[in-house]
Design a protein around this motif. Sequence first.
Motif, PDB file in Angstrom:
ATOM      1  N   ILE A  34       7.778   4.470  -0.124  1.00 18.73           N
ATOM      2  CA  ILE A  34       7.886   4.710   1.301  1.00 18.73           C
ATOM      3  C   ILE A  34       8.058   3.370   1.985  1.00 18.73           C
ATOM      4  O   ILE A  34       7.174   2.509   1.960  1.00 18.73           O
ATOM      5  CB  ILE A  34       6.681   5.492   1.816  1.00 18.73           C
ATOM      6  N   PHE A  35       9.238   3.200   2.554  1.00 21.83           N
ATOM      7  CA  PHE A  35       9.549   2.001   3.303  1.00 21.83           C
ATOM      8  C   PHE A  35       9.179   2.264   4.746  1.00 21.83           C
ATOM      9  O   PHE A  35       9.461   3.338   5.280  1.00 21.83           O
ATOM     10  CB  PHE A  35      11.049   1.708   3.239  1.00 21.83           C
TER      11      PHE A  35
ATOM     12  N   LYS B  50       6.906   7.610  -5.583  1.00 18.38           N
ATOM     13  CA  LYS B  50       7.818   7.612  -4.444  1.00 18.38           C
ATOM     14  C   LYS B  50       7.589   6.372  -3.606  1.00 18.38           C
ATOM     15  O   LYS B  50       6.450   6.020  -3.317  1.00 18.38           O
ATOM     16  CB  LYS B  50       7.537   8.861  -3.611  1.00 18.38           C
TER      17      LYS B  50
ATOM     18  N   ASN C 260      -1.355  -5.592   1.105  1.00 18.38           N
ATOM     19  CA  ASN C 260      -0.414  -4.591   0.610  1.00 18.38           C
ATOM     20  C   ASN C 260      -0.781  -4.181  -0.812  1.00 18.38           C
ATOM     21  O   ASN C 260      -1.019  -5.018  -1.663  1.00 18.38           O
ATOM     22  CB  ASN C 260       1.012  -5.163   0.600  1.00 18.38           C
ATOM     23  N   HIS C 261      -0.798  -2.901  -1.012  1.00 19.55           N
ATOM     24  CA  HIS C 261      -1.061  -2.378  -2.352  1.00 19.55           C
ATOM     25  C   HIS C 261      -0.536  -0.958  -2.405  1.00 19.55           C
ATOM     26  O   HIS C 261      -0.135  -0.395  -1.395  1.00 19.55           O
ATOM     27  CB  HIS C 261      -2.550  -2.453  -2.676  1.00 19.55           C
TER      28      HIS C 261
ATOM     29  N   ASP D 296      -0.678  -4.122  -8.905  1.00 18.49           N
ATOM     30  CA  ASP D 296       0.091  -4.389 -10.114  1.00 18.49           C
ATOM     31  C   ASP D 296       1.074  -5.510  -9.851  1.00 18.49           C
ATOM     32  O   ASP D 296       1.825  -5.463  -8.872  1.00 18.49           O
ATOM     33  CB  ASP D 296       0.832  -3.123 -10.549  1.00 18.49           C
TER      34      ASP D 296
ATOM     35  N   GLN E 156       3.713  -6.423 -11.523  1.00 18.85           N
ATOM     36  CA  GLN E 156       5.104  -5.994 -11.678  1.00 18.85           C
ATOM     37  C   GLN E 156       5.636  -5.313 -10.414  1.00 18.85           C
ATOM     38  O   GLN E 156       6.785  -5.459 -10.043  1.00 18.85           O
ATOM     39  CB  GLN E 156       5.194  -4.973 -12.811  1.00 18.85           C
ATOM     40  N   LEU E 157       4.757  -4.544  -9.782  1.00 20.62           N
ATOM     41  CA  LEU E 157       5.202  -3.751  -8.627  1.00 20.62           C
ATOM     42  C   LEU E 157       5.093  -4.538  -7.329  1.00 20.62           C
ATOM     43  O   LEU E 157       5.452  -4.045  -6.270  1.00 20.62           O
ATOM     44  CB  LEU E 157       4.360  -2.484  -8.507  1.00 20.62           C
TER      45      LEU E 157
ATOM     46  N   HIS F 144      -0.834   3.217  -3.838  1.00 21.20           N
ATOM     47  CA  HIS F 144      -1.863   4.244  -3.951  1.00 21.20           C
ATOM     48  C   HIS F 144      -1.499   5.302  -4.976  1.00 21.20           C
ATOM     49  O   HIS F 144      -0.331   5.663  -5.115  1.00 21.20           O
ATOM     50  CB  HIS F 144      -2.072   4.935  -2.595  1.00 21.20           C
TER      51      HIS F 144
ATOM     52  N   GLU G 108       4.756  11.978  -9.872  1.00 19.77           N
ATOM     53  CA  GLU G 108       5.806  11.446  -9.003  1.00 19.77           C
ATOM     54  C   GLU G 108       5.465  10.025  -8.587  1.00 19.77           C
ATOM     55  O   GLU G 108       4.291   9.677  -8.456  1.00 19.77           O
ATOM     56  CB  GLU G 108       5.952  12.324  -7.759  1.00 19.77           C
TER      57      GLU G 108
ATOM     58  N   ALA H 153       6.993  -1.884   1.833  1.00 24.30           N
ATOM     59  CA  ALA H 153       7.491  -0.967   0.806  1.00 24.30           C
ATOM     60  C   ALA H 153       6.309  -0.626  -0.074  1.00 24.30           C
ATOM     61  O   ALA H 153       5.758  -1.490  -0.748  1.00 24.30           O
ATOM     62  CB  ALA H 153       8.602  -1.615  -0.012  1.00 24.30           C
ATOM     63  N   LYS H 154       5.912   0.608  -0.025  1.00 24.90           N
ATOM     64  CA  LYS H 154       4.690   1.025  -0.714  1.00 24.90           C
ATOM     65  C   LYS H 154       4.984   2.179  -1.648  1.00 24.90           C
ATOM     66  O   LYS H 154       5.670   3.115  -1.266  1.00 24.90           O
ATOM     67  CB  LYS H 154       3.690   1.462   0.348  1.00 24.90           C
ATOM     68  N   ILE H 155       4.476   2.076  -2.865  1.00 26.72           N
ATOM     69  CA  ILE H 155       4.682   3.176  -3.802  1.00 26.72           C
ATOM     70  C   ILE H 155       3.498   4.110  -3.747  1.00 26.72           C
ATOM     71  O   ILE H 155       2.342   3.672  -3.762  1.00 26.72           O
ATOM     72  CB  ILE H 155       4.859   2.689  -5.249  1.00 26.72           C
ATOM     73  N   ILE H 156       3.786   5.374  -3.653  1.00 29.91           N
ATOM     74  CA  ILE H 156       2.729   6.365  -3.692  1.00 29.91           C
ATOM     75  C   ILE H 156       2.935   7.217  -4.937  1.00 29.91           C
ATOM     76  O   ILE H 156       3.940   7.914  -5.075  1.00 29.91           O
ATOM     77  CB  ILE H 156       2.714   7.191  -2.400  1.00 29.91           C
ATOM     78  N   PHE H 157       1.988   7.073  -5.839  1.00 28.05           N
ATOM     79  CA  PHE H 157       2.011   7.848  -7.061  1.00 28.05           C
ATOM     80  C   PHE H 157       1.213   9.119  -6.819  1.00 28.05           C
ATOM     81  O   PHE H 157       0.138   9.064  -6.222  1.00 28.05           O
ATOM     82  CB  PHE H 157       1.336   7.076  -8.203  1.00 28.05           C
TER      83      PHE H 157
ATOM     84  N   ILE I 189       8.839  -5.150  -4.749  1.00 35.05           N
ATOM     85  CA  ILE I 189       9.773  -4.037  -4.895  1.00 35.05           C
ATOM     86  C   ILE I 189      11.142  -4.497  -4.423  1.00 35.05           C
ATOM     87  O   ILE I 189      11.275  -5.097  -3.352  1.00 35.05           O
ATOM     88  CB  ILE I 189       9.313  -2.818  -4.083  1.00 35.05           C
ATOM     89  N   GLU I 190      12.105  -4.227  -5.271  1.00 32.09           N
ATOM     90  CA  GLU I 190      13.491  -4.575  -4.956  1.00 32.09           C
ATOM     91  C   GLU I 190      13.954  -3.712  -3.777  1.00 32.09           C
ATOM     92  O   GLU I 190      14.096  -2.504  -3.909  1.00 32.09           O
ATOM     93  CB  GLU I 190      14.353  -4.265  -6.189  1.00 32.09           C
TER      94      GLU I 190
ATOM     95  N   ASP J 123      -6.615   2.828  -5.461  1.00 33.47           N
ATOM     96  CA  ASP J 123      -5.767   1.670  -5.186  1.00 33.47           C
ATOM     97  C   ASP J 123      -5.058   1.214  -6.446  1.00 33.47           C
ATOM     98  O   ASP J 123      -5.659   1.181  -7.521  1.00 33.47           O
ATOM     99  CB  ASP J 123      -6.619   0.525  -4.631  1.00 33.47           C
ATOM    100  N   VAL J 124      -3.806   0.854  -6.304  1.00 34.04           N
ATOM    101  CA  VAL J 124      -3.033   0.355  -7.432  1.00 34.04           C
ATOM    102  C   VAL J 124      -2.553  -1.055  -7.107  1.00 34.04           C
ATOM    103  O   VAL J 124      -1.772  -1.256  -6.175  1.00 34.04           O
ATOM    104  CB  VAL J 124      -1.806   1.258  -7.716  1.00 34.04           C
TER     105      VAL J 124
END
Lengths: 139, 139
Positions: B128-129, B126, A87-88, A104, A106-107, A90, B124, A125-129, A110-111, A101-102
Amino acid sequence: MLLANFYNICEMNKIKITPQRVEIFKELIKNNDHPSVTKIYQRLKKKYPNISFDTVNRTLQKFVELGLARVVEDFEDFRRYDGVIENHHHFHCIKCHRIIDVFDEQLKEIEIPEGLKNTFNILEAKIIFTGICDKCKSD
Amino acid sequence: MLLANFYNICEMNKIKITPQRVEIFKELIKNNDHPSVTKIYQRLKKKYPNISFDTVNRTLQKFVELGLARVVEDFEDFRRYDGVIENHHHFHCIKCHRIIDVFDEQLKEIEIPEGLKNTFNILEAKIIFTGICDKCKSD
DNA sequence: ATGTTTGCAAATAGTTTGCATCCAG
DNA sequence: CTGGATGCAAACTATTTGCAAACAT
């Protein structure tokens, strides 16, 4: 986004308020279920048998241009593969379409909101920047 | 993911280790730039002019099945629209493909890592779950 | 009146399928 | 040997384009 805003934005941008555009917009915001072009087309065809798929498609694109709608998870329109299994997150560059790839600490965790956790089985739960990458910034 | 793991996983799953598969895997992990099928195909064709697009495509899909690769932001393969303009997060159900809007105060301000913030212009962030929705859970 | 919008049909791009041949085990 | 893998070509799906007719302003 409300119907009143729709009229304002159309007038501001000097685009014509056609019956098709009104109906497509109403259908889009009606139940916010993130419909595809085909979905909206099928729903509208029942009431307005003459409407064409093409108009729905072009109108939705126009709405995005005007800021009335957004494309869901709007990345490139072809499949890309990732050799990293863990899991990582983007980062997507909107100019050159590089994906970086990000990783981190801290991330990492994810809460997940209680409401979500209780209602659904959350598997990821994936963050897409999105933004502009270092290379494209300097252009 | 390393080349050694590749061999292990192929053996474990009793799939044949063909030269094409080895080369496709090496190309995938070489620089981790999230290549498309076409990208990998083009790169390999230089060294192995006989390789077919089709093999690359099917092999990459096979890798995903085996857990050797992942599809980048793997949602549905057609465009969907969102009438909600404001920044918000999404939950995707992997079974019924419903997309549910997630508005959460806690998640409103995602901590953007310093490294990212300094290198790129982040427009941004965001979340995504993905998972299984309430309706599909009970099936 | 006139320039945008619409509906249709044909084209395109990415992906998938069917099948005969080939090769790894 | 033999079943899975490959390469090719044709099919398929979602989307886009060109154009004449229709319509909003």
